[in-house]
Motif scaffolding. Structure first.
Motif, PDB file in Angstrom:
ATOM      1  N   GLU A   1       0.828  -1.213   0.000  1.00 35.65           N
ATOM      2  CA  GLU A   1       0.000   0.000   0.000  1.00 35.65           C
ATOM      3  C   GLU A   1       0.858   1.257   0.000  1.00 35.65           C
ATOM      4  N   MET A   2       1.952   1.235   0.774  1.00 38.63           N
ATOM      5  CA  MET A   2       2.850   2.391   0.789  1.00 38.63           C
ATOM      6  C   MET A   2       3.535   2.582  -0.562  1.00 38.63           C
ATOM      7  N   ASN A   3       3.796   1.464  -1.273  1.00 41.94           N
ATOM      8  CA  ASN A   3       4.376   1.586  -2.618  1.00 41.94           C
ATOM      9  C   ASN A   3       3.412   2.304  -3.556  1.00 41.94           C
ATOM     10  N   TRP A   4       2.124   1.994  -3.433  1.00 42.78           N
ATOM     11  CA  TRP A   4       1.124   2.675  -4.256  1.00 42.78           C
ATOM     12  C   TRP A   4       1.007   4.149  -3.858  1.00 42.78           C
ATOM     13  N   ARG A   5       1.009   4.415  -2.562  1.00 41.27           N
ATOM     14  CA  ARG A   5       0.694   5.760  -2.091  1.00 41.27           C
ATOM     15  C   ARG A   5       1.874   6.737  -2.157  1.00 41.27           C
TER      16      ARG A   5
ATOM     17  N   LYS B   1       5.854   5.805  -2.106  1.00 43.49           N
ATOM     18  CA  LYS B   1       7.232   5.537  -2.503  1.00 43.49           C
ATOM     19  C   LYS B   1       7.440   5.835  -3.987  1.00 43.49           C
ATOM     20  N   PRO B   2       8.677   6.117  -4.363  1.00 44.94           N
ATOM     21  CA  PRO B   2       8.953   6.416  -5.775  1.00 44.94           C
ATOM     22  C   PRO B   2       8.492   5.293  -6.690  1.00 44.94           C
ATOM     23  N   ILE B   3       7.888   5.677  -7.800  1.00 42.34           N
ATOM     24  CA  ILE B   3       7.368   4.693  -8.756  1.00 42.34           C
ATOM     25  C   ILE B   3       8.525   4.140  -9.581  1.00 42.34           C
ATOM     26  N   ARG B   4       8.620   2.825  -9.616  1.00 45.91           N
ATOM     27  CA  ARG B   4       9.698   2.207 -10.382  1.00 45.91           C
ATOM     28  C   ARG B   4       9.464   2.399 -11.879  1.00 45.91           C
ATOM     29  N   PRO B   5      10.533   2.482 -12.637  1.00 47.86           N
ATOM     30  CA  PRO B   5      10.370   2.648 -14.089  1.00 47.86           C
ATOM     31  C   PRO B   5       9.536   1.504 -14.679  1.00 47.86           C
ATOM     32  N   PRO B   6       8.546   1.809 -15.515  1.00 48.36           N
ATOM     33  CA  PRO B   6       7.667   0.754 -16.041  1.00 48.36           C
ATOM     34  C   PRO B   6       8.346  -0.078 -17.118  1.00 48.36           C
TER      35      PRO B   6
ATOM     36  N   ALA C   1      -5.491  -3.811 -13.169  1.00 46.26           N
ATOM     37  CA  ALA C   1      -4.590  -3.841 -12.017  1.00 46.26           C
ATOM     38  C   ALA C   1      -4.835  -5.067 -11.163  1.00 46.26           C
ATOM     39  N   THR C   2      -3.757  -5.590 -10.579  1.00 46.77           N
ATOM     40  CA  THR C   2      -3.837  -6.589  -9.520  1.00 46.77           C
ATOM     41  C   THR C   2      -3.293  -5.952  -8.255  1.00 46.77           C
ATOM     42  N   GLU C   3      -3.072  -6.773  -7.243  1.00 45.82           N
ATOM     43  CA  GLU C   3      -2.567  -6.272  -5.963  1.00 45.82           C
ATOM     44  C   GLU C   3      -1.244  -5.536  -6.115  1.00 45.82           C
ATOM     45  N   THR C   4      -0.386  -6.025  -7.004  1.00 45.43           N
ATOM     46  CA  THR C   4       0.966  -5.471  -7.080  1.00 45.43           C
ATOM     47  C   THR C   4       1.332  -4.893  -8.441  1.00 45.43           C
ATOM     48  N   THR C   5       0.437  -4.961  -9.418  1.00 44.96           N
ATOM     49  CA  THR C   5       0.809  -4.586 -10.783  1.00 44.96           C
ATOM     50  C   THR C   5      -0.286  -3.765 -11.445  1.00 44.96           C
TER      51      THR C   5
ATOM     52  N   LYS D   1       1.557   1.223 -27.028  1.00 50.55           N
ATOM     53  CA  LYS D   1       2.349   0.329 -26.178  1.00 50.55           C
ATOM     54  C   LYS D   1       1.578   0.001 -24.906  1.00 50.55           C
ATOM     55  N   LEU D   2       2.116  -0.960 -24.168  1.00 51.22           N
ATOM     56  CA  LEU D   2       1.624  -1.283 -22.838  1.00 51.22           C
ATOM     57  C   LEU D   2       2.690  -0.874 -21.822  1.00 51.22           C
ATOM     58  N   LEU D   3       2.273  -0.247 -20.740  1.00 49.97           N
ATOM     59  CA  LEU D   3       3.176   0.106 -19.646  1.00 49.97           C
ATOM     60  C   LEU D   3       2.805  -0.748 -18.437  1.00 49.97           C
ATOM     61  N   VAL D   4       3.788  -1.454 -17.880  1.00 48.98           N
ATOM     62  CA  VAL D   4       3.563  -2.337 -16.728  1.00 48.98           C
ATOM     63  C   VAL D   4       4.312  -1.768 -15.536  1.00 48.98           C
ATOM     64  N   LEU D   5       3.571  -1.355 -14.496  1.00 49.14           N
ATOM     65  CA  LEU D   5       4.156  -0.773 -13.283  1.00 49.14           C
ATOM     66  C   LEU D   5       4.095  -1.784 -12.151  1.00 49.14           C
ATOM     67  N   ASP D   6       5.216  -1.938 -11.449  1.00 49.91           N
ATOM     68  CA  ASP D   6       5.326  -2.914 -10.371  1.00 49.91           C
ATOM     69  C   ASP D   6       5.282  -2.208  -9.021  1.00 49.91           C
ATOM     70  N   PHE D   7       4.368  -2.654  -8.141  1.00 49.02           N
ATOM     71  CA  PHE D   7       4.249  -2.091  -6.795  1.00 49.02           C
ATOM     72  C   PHE D   7       4.444  -3.161  -5.728  1.00 49.02           C
ATOM     73  N   ASP D   8       5.144  -4.230  -6.083  1.00 43.34           N
ATOM     74  CA  ASP D   8       5.357  -5.314  -5.130  1.00 43.34           C
ATOM     75  C   ASP D   8       6.244  -4.850  -3.984  1.00 43.34           C
ATOM     76  N   ALA D   9       6.246  -5.636  -2.882  1.00 45.14           N
ATOM     77  CA  ALA D   9       6.958  -5.253  -1.661  1.00 45.14           C
ATOM     78  C   ALA D   9       8.409  -5.691  -1.710  1.00 45.14           C
ATOM     79  N   HIS D  10       9.153  -5.215  -2.703  1.00 45.87           N
ATOM     80  CA  HIS D  10      10.579  -5.508  -2.836  1.00 45.87           C
ATOM     81  C   HIS D  10      10.852  -6.993  -2.668  1.00 45.87           C
ATOM     82  N   PRO D  11      10.338  -7.837  -3.553  1.00 51.54           N
ATOM     83  CA  PRO D  11      10.464  -9.286  -3.378  1.00 51.54           C
ATOM     84  C   PRO D  11      11.892  -9.770  -3.287  1.00 51.54           C
ATOM     85  N   GLU D  12      12.812  -9.107  -3.984  1.00 49.82           N
ATOM     86  CA  GLU D  12      14.198  -9.550  -3.954  1.00 49.82           C
ATOM     87  C   GLU D  12      14.849  -9.294  -2.608  1.00 49.82           C
TER      88      GLU D  12
END
Length: 651
Positions: free
Chosen positions: A283-287, A289-294, A598-602, A617-628
């Motif tokens: 949720e904080m990633n959506w609200r 934190k910086p948006i990761r490059p799509p 949209a899904t929970e993280t994308t 084009k399609l743009l895919v934005l990732d909002f997952d909780a830093h899985p790595e």
């Protein structure tokens, strides 16, 4: 000791020093000048010089003793080291005081009990509560800092009780259940036993239920605790407060508790707690934190993306270039190109590896997304297949030929034909029992597909019906006449007419009793369909500058896209604008966001333009909780979706 109330100056100096332990006053009443006067001792006949030497030796002994006493109560050096022979009167007096008072009282009570103390205490006991409080206020006001400090040292320990550890575990957990999640995380940092209680799986399951999380997340065995790194600090600081650990705070020492903490092992991480913390981080990633490059997915050239679906890790895009493309959301690669239609694709559905598409060539096709093979071509419609809805093994299609058809996608057989509309069918919903359709004849119809019977014709709109929602009880229809109507599907009666938009309602989503509608007037509204009230209007200085093309929402957010080339994030409860997720450079000069899913993280956005100013084009934005970093499952592994798959009527 003498009865005089006054104390020698040297004693006062020592007592008033906040760090000192005073010695007992001398039993002699002689002043220093008297003791040094030129006379002989009557008992020994010693002259003045010998008496001086004796006085100097006594003074040095007293000074040395005073220094020793300053080392603090309980110090071993306080033990009297003088021999039995020749003990001074001061040493004997100190021994007597040590028996009368504990070491901590020696700091403040170097003298015996003051006179009238007992009568003063008796008087205090006879006063009522109010009088006692007033007396204490006056007493404190008249005290010096060293005396106030002494009172604090006595009083504070009386209130430092670890009441949670003194309760039975069941009662302690019940008390903790009233805490908000952020406060529960703070409590876990108090001491080891509180940490153990705060990891209770059932406790966090209730917190997850309250937050709409319906499944736990399995913590990898190799990880000690998903919450033990930066995540707890981020959650606490996002709500406010300090995240400093208090595990070693002596005030909360576990030794005072009834439980033997030395036998408590490291708590087992709670899967429900891990799910809650992961959800909050997302949720904080959506609200904030910086948006990761799509990821940028290209393949439809300069054509329009007419329909978009997103399920698990697969993205499906349909275009007026006559093809559909299957993409990987994790890698961004095009997995399959579905070729076979001889007209533009205008509607689609996807479930698992099964894809159904409808085209201007008047056919539907059933595809295997894994192999790209066309399994069936469904013939029957005599005009463009404009909308469809898949449920189980059956799909219902609506066409510009004014009919609806029910198909079995496994056999490719047309099961039923629903005839009754007088113009093109624009939107359809199917729940496995009833079919609801909206058309350009201004009408909404409710069908029993098995009997091919129209149960209700819902009349009231004064222009074309473009969008529908159906939850089994309510039918919600949006029209070019600017109104949204809520119907009872059981008897076909109108319950509410939702007035507020100024133009065509292009898309809607219904979840429970909450409806979110997007309109060509550039606004989005949130409604309660049971009461008919408009809860929020998503507008203001950050509103869209052109028609809303698509929307998604869940219990926290509304995501909207527009012809102005932006995708905006809103708070569904307050209606406040949060931020832009996408803002095309060509927005306002032709750049458009046609569809979003949209899904929970994308988040997947289909963008382009009608005048060549923006590449399709399609743009895919990732909002997952830093899985790595945190070991959380990636988008491809996550089966829980915050944003349910919407109906295809917006396409």
């Amino acid at each position: 000791m003498g009865s005089s109330q006054s104390k020698p100056a040297e004693v006062l100096d020592v007592v008033d020093a906040p760090w000192s332990v005073a010695t007992a006053p001398s039993t002699s009443t002689e002043t220093a000048d008297q003791r040094l006067s030129p006379q002989l001792s009557p008992s020994t006949g010693q002259d003045n010089s010998s008496r001086k030497r004796k006085l100097n030796m006594e003074t040095e002994a007293e000074s040395s003793d005073r220094v020793v006493r300053r080392r603090g109560p309980g110090d071993e050096s306080l033990e009297d080291s003088s021999t039995d022979e020749g003990e001074s009167e001061g040493a004997l007096e100190r021994k007597r005081l040590k028996k009368l008072y504990p070491p901590w009282k020696m700091n403040v009570f170097p003298t015996p009990q003051p006179p009238k103390l007992k009568s003063w205490i008796d008087t205090f006991k006879n006063w009522n509560s109010g009088e006692r409080l007033m007396a204490l206020d006056s007493l404190i006001d008249s005290c010096e800092p060293v005396q106030v400090r002494h009172m604090m040292e006595i009083i504070e320990p009386q209130f430092q009780r670890d009441f949670i550890s003194l309760l039975p575990k069941e009662l302690a957990l019940h008390v903790l259940s009233f805490l908000e999640p952020a406060d529960l995380l703070r409590a876990a940092q108090t001491c080891r036993y509180w940490r153990l209680l705060s990891e209770d799986n059932l406790l966090w399951r209730e917190k997850c239920k309250a937050s709409g999380i319906d499944s736990p997340w399995t913590v990898p065995v190799a990880r000690r605790d998903f919450s033990s790194s930066q995540l707890i600090s981020a959650i606490i600081s996002s709500i406010g407060g300090s995240s400093t650990s208090a595990l070693d705070n002596p005030r909360f020492s576990p030794s005072s508790a009834s439980t033997s903490f030395s036998t408590i092992s490291q708590p087992t991480p709670s899967p429900w707690k891990a799910a809650f913390l992961r959800q909050h981080s997302i949720e904080m990633n959506w609200r904030k934190k910086p948006i990761r490059p799509p990821k940028v997915l290209k393949g439809h050239d300069d054509h329009v993306i007419t329909c978009l679906q997103f399920s698990d890790s697969r993205i499906l895009s349909g275009s007026d270039d006559n093809t559909l493309r299957v993409w990987s959301a994790t890698t961004g690669k095009c997995l399959r190109v579905l070729v076979g239609h001889i007209g533009g694709v205008w509607s689609s559905q996807m479930h698992g590896s099964t894809v159904i598409s409808g085209s201007t060539d008047r056919t539907l096709k059933v595809w295997n997304a894994e192999t790209g093979q066309c399994l069936h071509t469904l013939y029957g419609h005599t005009s463009t297949v404009r909308c469809m809805h898949l449920h189980g093994k059956k799909v219902v299609s609506g066409s510009r030929d004014a009919t609806l058809r029910v198909w079995n996608i496994e056999t490719g057989v047309c099961l039923h034909v629903l005839v009754g509309h007088l113009a093109a069918v624009r939107c359809v919903q199917y729940d496995g029992k009833l079919v609801v359709s909206g058309a350009y004849d201004y009408m909404v119809k409710v069908w029993n597909p098995e009997r091919e019977e129209c149960l209700h014709t819902l009349q009231g709109h004064t222009n074309r019906v473009y969008s529908l929602q159906f939850d089994g009880k309510h039918v919600v229809s949006g029209s070019l006449d600017t109104s949204i109507r809520v119907w009872d599907v059981r008897n076909g009666t109108l319950k509410h007419t939702l007035i507020g938009h100024q133009s065509l309602t292009s898309g809607m989503e219904l979840r429970n009793r909450i409806l979110v509608s997007g309109n060509a007037d550039s606004t989005v509204k949130v409604w309660d369909i049971v009461s008919g009230r408009c809860l929020q209007t998503l507008s203001g200085p950050n509103k869209h500058q052109s028609a809303v093309t698509c929307l998604q929402f869940n219990s926290k957010f509304v995501i909207t896209s527009s012809d102005d080339g932006t995708v905006k994030l809103w708070d569904v409860k307050t209606g406040e604008f949060i931020r832009n997720l996408i803002a095309l450079d060509s927005g306002g000069s032709g750049g458009v966001v046609w569809r979003i899913r949209a899904t929970e993280t994308t988040l997947v956005c289909a963008v382009g333009s009608r005048n060549g100013t923006e590449e399709t084009k399609l743009l895919v934005l990732d909002f997952d909780a830093h899985p790595e970093e945190d070991g959380a499952p990636t988008s491809s592994q996550s089966s829980t979706s915050l944003f349910d798959e919407p109906d295809p009527i917006a396409s």
